[in-house]
Design a protein around this motif. Structure first.
Motif, PDB file in Angstrom:
ATOM      1  N   LYS A  63      -2.745  -5.195  17.408  1.00  0.00           N
ATOM      2  CA  LYS A  63      -3.809  -5.342  16.400  1.00  0.00           C
ATOM      3  C   LYS A  63      -3.789  -6.746  15.788  1.00  0.00           C
ATOM      4  O   LYS A  63      -4.838  -7.380  15.636  1.00  0.00           O
ATOM      5  CB  LYS A  63      -3.599  -4.282  15.302  1.00  0.00           C
ATOM      6  CG  LYS A  63      -4.538  -4.366  14.136  1.00  0.00           C
ATOM      7  CD  LYS A  63      -4.089  -3.462  12.987  1.00  0.00           C
ATOM      8  CE  LYS A  63      -3.041  -4.126  12.105  1.00  0.00           C
ATOM      9  NZ  LYS A  63      -2.676  -3.331  10.930  1.00  0.00           N
ATOM     10  N   LYS A 121       0.866  -1.182   0.000  1.00  0.00           N
ATOM     11  CA  LYS A 121       0.000   0.000   0.000  1.00  0.00           C
ATOM     12  C   LYS A 121       0.899   1.228   0.000  1.00  0.00           C
ATOM     13  O   LYS A 121       1.755   1.373   0.886  1.00  0.00           O
ATOM     14  CB  LYS A 121      -0.896   0.028   1.243  1.00  0.00           C
ATOM     15  CG  LYS A 121      -2.166  -0.791   1.077  1.00  0.00           C
ATOM     16  CD  LYS A 121      -3.149  -0.507   2.191  1.00  0.00           C
ATOM     17  CE  LYS A 121      -4.409  -1.327   2.040  1.00  0.00           C
ATOM     18  NZ  LYS A 121      -5.342  -1.146   3.165  1.00  0.00           N
ATOM     19  N   LYS A 133       0.446 -10.900   7.997  1.00  0.00           N
ATOM     20  CA  LYS A 133       0.084  -9.949   6.939  1.00  0.00           C
ATOM     21  C   LYS A 133       0.262 -10.607   5.574  1.00  0.00           C
ATOM     22  O   LYS A 133      -0.588 -10.453   4.683  1.00  0.00           O
ATOM     23  CB  LYS A 133       0.927  -8.670   7.051  1.00  0.00           C
ATOM     24  CG  LYS A 133       0.535  -7.656   5.986  1.00  0.00           C
ATOM     25  CD  LYS A 133       0.866  -6.230   6.324  1.00  0.00           C
ATOM     26  CE  LYS A 133       0.269  -5.296   5.272  1.00  0.00           C
ATOM     27  NZ  LYS A 133       0.549  -3.898   5.508  1.00  0.00           N
ATOM     28  N   LEU A 184      -7.019  -5.862   8.465  1.00  0.00           N
ATOM     29  CA  LEU A 184      -5.827  -5.126   8.919  1.00  0.00           C
ATOM     30  C   LEU A 184      -6.170  -3.690   9.300  1.00  0.00           C
ATOM     31  O   LEU A 184      -5.341  -2.972   9.846  1.00  0.00           O
ATOM     32  CB  LEU A 184      -4.752  -5.132   7.829  1.00  0.00           C
ATOM     33  CG  LEU A 184      -4.145  -6.494   7.501  1.00  0.00           C
ATOM     34  CD1 LEU A 184      -3.277  -6.401   6.251  1.00  0.00           C
ATOM     35  CD2 LEU A 184      -3.315  -7.014   8.670  1.00  0.00           C
ATOM     36  N   ASN A 185      -7.377  -3.275   8.987  1.00  0.00           N
ATOM     37  CA  ASN A 185      -7.811  -1.916   9.343  1.00  0.00           C
ATOM     38  C   ASN A 185      -8.438  -1.858  10.731  1.00  0.00           C
ATOM     39  O   ASN A 185      -9.034  -0.833  11.099  1.00  0.00           O
ATOM     40  CB  ASN A 185      -8.801  -1.382   8.313  1.00  0.00           C
ATOM     41  CG  ASN A 185      -8.129  -1.108   6.986  1.00  0.00           C
ATOM     42  OD1 ASN A 185      -6.942  -0.803   6.944  1.00  0.00           O
ATOM     43  ND2 ASN A 185      -8.876  -1.247   5.910  1.00  0.00           N
TER      44      ASN A 185
HETATM   45  N1  GLY Z   1      -2.122  -1.648   7.115  1.00  0.00           N
HETATM   46  C1  GLY Z   1      -3.267  -2.013   6.344  1.00  0.00           C
HETATM   47  C2  GLY Z   1      -2.948  -2.798   5.116  1.00  0.00           C
HETATM   48  O1  GLY Z   1      -1.823  -2.976   4.744  1.00  0.00           O
HETATM   49  O2  GLY Z   1      -3.868  -3.245   4.493  1.00  0.00           O
END
Ligand code: GLY
Ligand code: NAD
Length: 353
Positions: free
Chosen positions: A187, A142, A220, A237-238
């Motif tokens: 998180k 992103k 992730k 992830l938000n």
């Molecule tokens: N930090 C949020 C994403 O990478 O989607």
């Protein structure tokens, strides 16, 4: 060395090892065919690590230039993005060269967006220097800059060629910034792993850095591999971000990103209890771990201003906002909430009088 392989639209490695910075030249060389490398860093990070990176790149045979950005969220602007592109052009950088983002999420997001767009796209390498960047922003592609009307309003998905993570670099990070990274680490526990959450409770993050970084990056990676373009699963992830971005906006970025995410996580978990998604016990666990890591869990900004800021956020699609709502530690739901109900969710989250 620990290696995490990412299989998104581009395949690349995330390498994690103490002392990696001194070897970055040969590792960048192996990941790109570039001849020139431009090191891009903030004005606080460049004096700390810039020379070491440049020396290693030079020894590996690169012709090296550097570009220094102002530091902080306020630097993530279209103006600074434009200045960087002009610098690249004036110095005859071409799309076969490589940009090296040395810094936190601000440097990484801005450099990534420049790499994605300069001459229709060139390689870039992420060298995260904050905990937040190591566990989150350097991976997944992103890229963005902010507009006065909201965060990350201009950007695209563009994967790096390589991520080099040297946990030694976090030793110079101010305590407050380290804590911000802890919010993003927590998180991951709340959204995806009870085991990891318990590890964070039992042992300080600072005492298990490599394990924490690799666990977050693997989590992730697993999400990005399935949903690179954020159409579904990646929204997890938000967690804490929708309300968190509103806190950042209302504070004119005086509240740091990680602090805002912590406040956002606490608020959405309070709302989750009020709306029947999770138990009071889960809320108490979330508040306790945020407190353990000295992170804020509330804000005084008025409800009206917070709701307006949240609705300007880019996560607004088709009259509804996707909120990531904890169900239990390690499991969250993505809930589509009509925009007219956002204020009510915020109120239930303890925002405003
Ligand atoms: N930090 C949020 C994403 O990478 O989607
Ligand atoms: P940051 O990049 O502003 O860095 C924080 C501060 O620490 C800065 O002042 C910087 O100069 C300083 N610093 C950085 N490394 C240092 C070091 N090793 N030693 C001493 N000082 C150092 O902030 P951040 O928290 O890394 O990133 C926040 C940004 O990341 C936000 O803009 C957020 O939107 C973005 N973000 C992006 C993604 C993504 O997936 N792209 C994910 C999460 C957050």
């Amino acid at each position: 060395m620990r290696t995490v392989h990412v299989s998104a639209s581009r395949e690349y490695e995330v390498l994690v090892e103490r002392g990696l910075l001194s070897r970055c030249g040969e590792l960048v060389k192996a990941a790109t065919r570039a001849k020139k490398a431009v090191v891009i860093a903030g004005d606080l990070v460049y004096p700390l690590y810039g020379q070491q990176v440049e020396q290693s790149l030079t020894e590996a045979g690169f012709q090296v230039l550097h570009y220094v950005l102002p530091h902080g969220e306020q630097a993530k602007t279209l103006e600074n993005y434009g200045r960087l592109l002009e610098f690249l052009s004036r110095n005859h950088i071409t799309r076969t060269d490589v940009l090296v983002a040395l810094g936190g999420g601000v440097t990484g997001d801005l450099t990534g967006f420049a790499a994605a767009t300069y001459q229709r796209g060139m390689d870039f390498v992420q060298i995260p220097t904050t905990l937040l960047a190591a566990v989150d922003s350097s991976v997944g592609g992103k890229t963005a800059v902010n507009l006065p009307t909201g965060k990350n309003q201009v950007g695209c998905f563009y994967q790096p060629a390589l991520v080099l993570c040297d946990p030694e670099l976090l030793s110079t990070l101010p305590e407050e910034e380290f804590r911000c990274g802890c919010a993003e680490v927590i998180k991951y526990g709340v959204l995806g792993s009870r085991t990891f959450f318990d590890e964070l409770k039992a042992t300080p993050i600072s005492e298990q850095l490599e394990h924490v970084i690799c666990t977050c990056v693997e989590m992730k990676r697993d999400i990005v591999n399935q949903d690179e373009f954020d159409r579904g699963l990646r929204q997890l992830l938000n967690l804490g971000h929708s309300f968190g971005h509103a806190v950042e906006a209302c504070s004119h970025f005086g509240v740091l990103h990680g602090q805002a995410v912590a406040i956002g996580m606490a608020a959405i978990t309070r709302a989750a209890v009020a709306k029947g998604y999770c138990s009071e016990e889960t809320l108490q666990e979330v508040l306790a771990i945020l407190d353990q890591y000295h992170l804020p869990t509330s804000t005084d900004f008025p409800l009206e201003a917070m709701a307006e800021a949240a609705l300007t956020d880019k996560k607004l699609t088709g009259g509804a906002m996707h909120l990531v709502v904890p169900e239990e530690i390690g499991r969250c739901a993505i809930v589509s909430v009509p925009t007219e109900e956002i204020k009510d969710w915020m109120k239930a989250g303890g925002i405003g009088p």
